[in-house]
Design an enzyme around this catalytic site. Structure first.
Site, PDB file in Angstrom:
ATOM      1  N   THR A 223       0.709  -1.160   0.112  1.00 40.06           N
ATOM      2  CA  THR A 223       0.027  -0.048   0.031  1.00 40.06           C
ATOM      3  C   THR A 223       0.768   1.264   0.114  1.00 40.06           C
ATOM      4  O   THR A 223       1.730   1.377   0.744  1.00 40.06           O
ATOM      5  CB  THR A 223      -0.780   0.060   1.378  1.00 40.06           C
ATOM      6  OG1 THR A 223      -1.481  -1.219   1.385  1.00 40.06           O
ATOM      7  CG2 THR A 223      -2.030   1.272   1.132  1.00 40.06           C
ATOM      8  N   ALA A 224       0.548   2.408  -0.898  1.00 42.68           N
ATOM      9  CA  ALA A 224       1.262   3.473  -0.961  1.00 42.68           C
ATOM     10  C   ALA A 224       2.813   3.399  -1.815  1.00 42.68           C
ATOM     11  O   ALA A 224       3.407   4.439  -1.545  1.00 42.68           O
ATOM     12  CB  ALA A 224       1.078   4.218   0.521  1.00 42.68           C
ATOM     13  N   ALA A 225       3.184   2.379  -2.147  1.00 44.08           N
ATOM     14  CA  ALA A 225       4.565   2.042  -2.870  1.00 44.08           C
ATOM     15  C   ALA A 225       4.306   3.243  -3.988  1.00 44.08           C
ATOM     16  O   ALA A 225       5.529   3.882  -4.015  1.00 44.08           O
ATOM     17  CB  ALA A 225       4.630   0.746  -3.204  1.00 44.08           C
ATOM     18  N   GLY A 226       3.397   3.136  -4.805  1.00 44.61           N
ATOM     19  CA  GLY A 226       3.304   4.197  -5.891  1.00 44.61           C
ATOM     20  C   GLY A 226       3.167   5.553  -5.448  1.00 44.61           C
ATOM     21  O   GLY A 226       3.744   6.570  -6.033  1.00 44.61           O
ATOM     22  N   ASP A 227       2.598   5.702  -4.474  1.00 47.14           N
ATOM     23  CA  ASP A 227       2.348   7.378  -3.928  1.00 47.14           C
ATOM     24  C   ASP A 227       3.524   7.833  -3.307  1.00 47.14           C
ATOM     25  O   ASP A 227       3.989   8.794  -3.509  1.00 47.14           O
ATOM     26  CB  ASP A 227       1.125   7.295  -2.629  1.00 47.14           C
ATOM     27  CG  ASP A 227      -0.169   6.783  -3.169  1.00 47.14           C
ATOM     28  OD1 ASP A 227      -0.360   7.087  -4.299  1.00 47.14           O
ATOM     29  OD2 ASP A 227      -0.903   6.300  -2.170  1.00 47.14           O
TER      30      ASP A 227
HETATM   31  O1  RIB Z   1      -2.421   4.166  -2.851  1.00 48.47           O
HETATM   32  C1  RIB Z   1      -2.899   3.928  -1.394  1.00 48.47           C
HETATM   33  C2  RIB Z   1      -4.114   4.628  -1.029  1.00 48.47           C
HETATM   34  O2  RIB Z   1      -5.270   4.251  -1.858  1.00 48.47           O
HETATM   35  C3  RIB Z   1      -4.514   4.351   0.469  1.00 48.47           C
HETATM   36  O3  RIB Z   1      -3.971   5.113   1.492  1.00 48.47           O
HETATM   37  C4  RIB Z   1      -5.959   4.551   0.406  1.00 48.47           C
HETATM   38  O4  RIB Z   1      -6.611   5.408   0.866  1.00 48.47           O
HETATM   39  C5  RIB Z   1      -6.288   4.671  -1.095  1.00 48.47           C
HETATM   40  O5  RIB Z   1      -6.480   6.037  -1.346  1.00 48.47           O
END
Ligand code: RIB
Length: 309
Positions: free
Chosen positions: A246-250
């Site tokens: 989760t959130a690797a791309g962010d």
């Molecule tokens: O990219 C991860 C995110 O996708 C999570 O934090 C969740 O809130 C969704 O928006």
């Protein structure tokens, strides 16, 4: 140093770890639960901020406990959200399941994120003129993304668009994007092509032909491919043990924005962003897993390529 403006979503993430994802109609028992700050916009803003960028974040939160907690958290982190909106609707939430391989399934309920309208953007458009690099994702209304791109393009600001969650883009919108960051699914959705059929280089070329100035195709455990009209780079991923992707791309997008704002060259910036997302996947949750600039620099110095027999 250039000023980064992130405009996008904030969510409260409700995360359960599971052995395997449930089937339709099935009830399963999770292994652990974590509530943490998330939302693709917020994750990218927090990442760019923690990784040394000068960041302003425009988002919309609800007048509820989740909205207040989120606001308090941004304050503690020192993230400037002073031009954000508070709406009388529930704040955005995401229900996330993470399996034993670190893969996830996410259901977002946008709530307040849907109130971040084009009309509101026009009220705060001086924030765009005061910035150098505008960073966007797809968890706010598409019309708002288009308005921001139009204004930023007219004001000659650089625009980084991460097309997550995946969707098709208008032909004239893609021409206003300086840095298009997409994963494989997003690249296929936008181009209408299949990677299996034409390969990763050709899909990047297809996106460049549609009008994006620079394309970064993220390839998960394989790394990323970068291309514009002058140069191309393939940056391999670092080998780490994935706990939660989760959130690797962010984290990658926020790190890339921070590095660009420091004037780093593309190869250096992409390597830094790849390292930041490698650290992110070794930790649970979205924002709790984002490393600091110091952690990324130390990782880059100490990383040893594993020997594969
Ligand atoms: O990219 C991860 C995110 O996708 C999570 O934090 C969740 O809130 C969704 O928006």
């Amino acid at each position: 140093m250039e000023k980064i403006l992130v405009i996008g979503s904030s969510n409260t993430d409700l995360i359960a770890t599971v052995k395997v994802f449930p089937a339709a109609g099935e009830t399963i028992t999770g292994k652990s639960f974590l509530q943490a700050m998330g939302g693709k916009g917020a994750n990218q803003a927090v990442a760019a901020h923690k990784l040394g960028g000068k960041v302003k974040f425009i988002t919309c939160l609800g007048k509820d406990a989740n909205g207040q907690n989120t606001l308090n958290y941004y304050k503690e982190e020192g993230l400037d959200v002073s031009s954000s909106l508070i709406a009388d609707v529930p704040s955005g939430t995401a229900i996330i399941l993470v399996d034993e391989k670190g893969e996830n399934c996410i259901v977002i309920t946008p709530g307040a994120n849907n109130m971040l309208s084009s009309e509101y953007i026009l009220q705060v458009e001086e924030e765009i003129s005061a910035s150098d690099l505008v960073v966007l994702q797809m968890e706010i209304p598409y019309e708002t993304v288009k308005t921001v791109c139009e204004l930023a393009h007219r004001m000659k600001k650089r625009v980084m668009l991460n097309v997550a969650p995946a969707r098709q883009l208008d032909a004239d919108l893609i021409k206003k994007i300086d840095i298009l960051v997409v994963n494989e699914t997003e690249a296929e959705t936008i181009s209408g092509e299949k990677i299996e059929a034409i390969g990763i280089e050709a899909i990047v070329d297809a996106l460049l032909a549609m009008g994006a100035d620079t394309v970064v195709l993220t390839l998960g455990k394989k790394g990323c491919l970068f291309k514009n009209n002058e140069i191309a780079h393939f940056i391999p991923a670092f080998s780490v043990k994935t706990l939660d992707s989760t959130a690797a791309g962010d984290t990658f997008c926020g790190a890339l924005a921070a590095e660009i704002s420091r004037g780093r060259d593309w190869e250096e910036a992409l390597k830094f962003a790849t390292a930041a997302s490698a650290i992110c996947v070794t930790r649970m949750g979205a924002q709790p897993s984002i490393p600091t600039e110091k952690e990324v620099r130390e990782f880059l110095i100490s990383y040893i390529e594993p020997v594969i027999n």
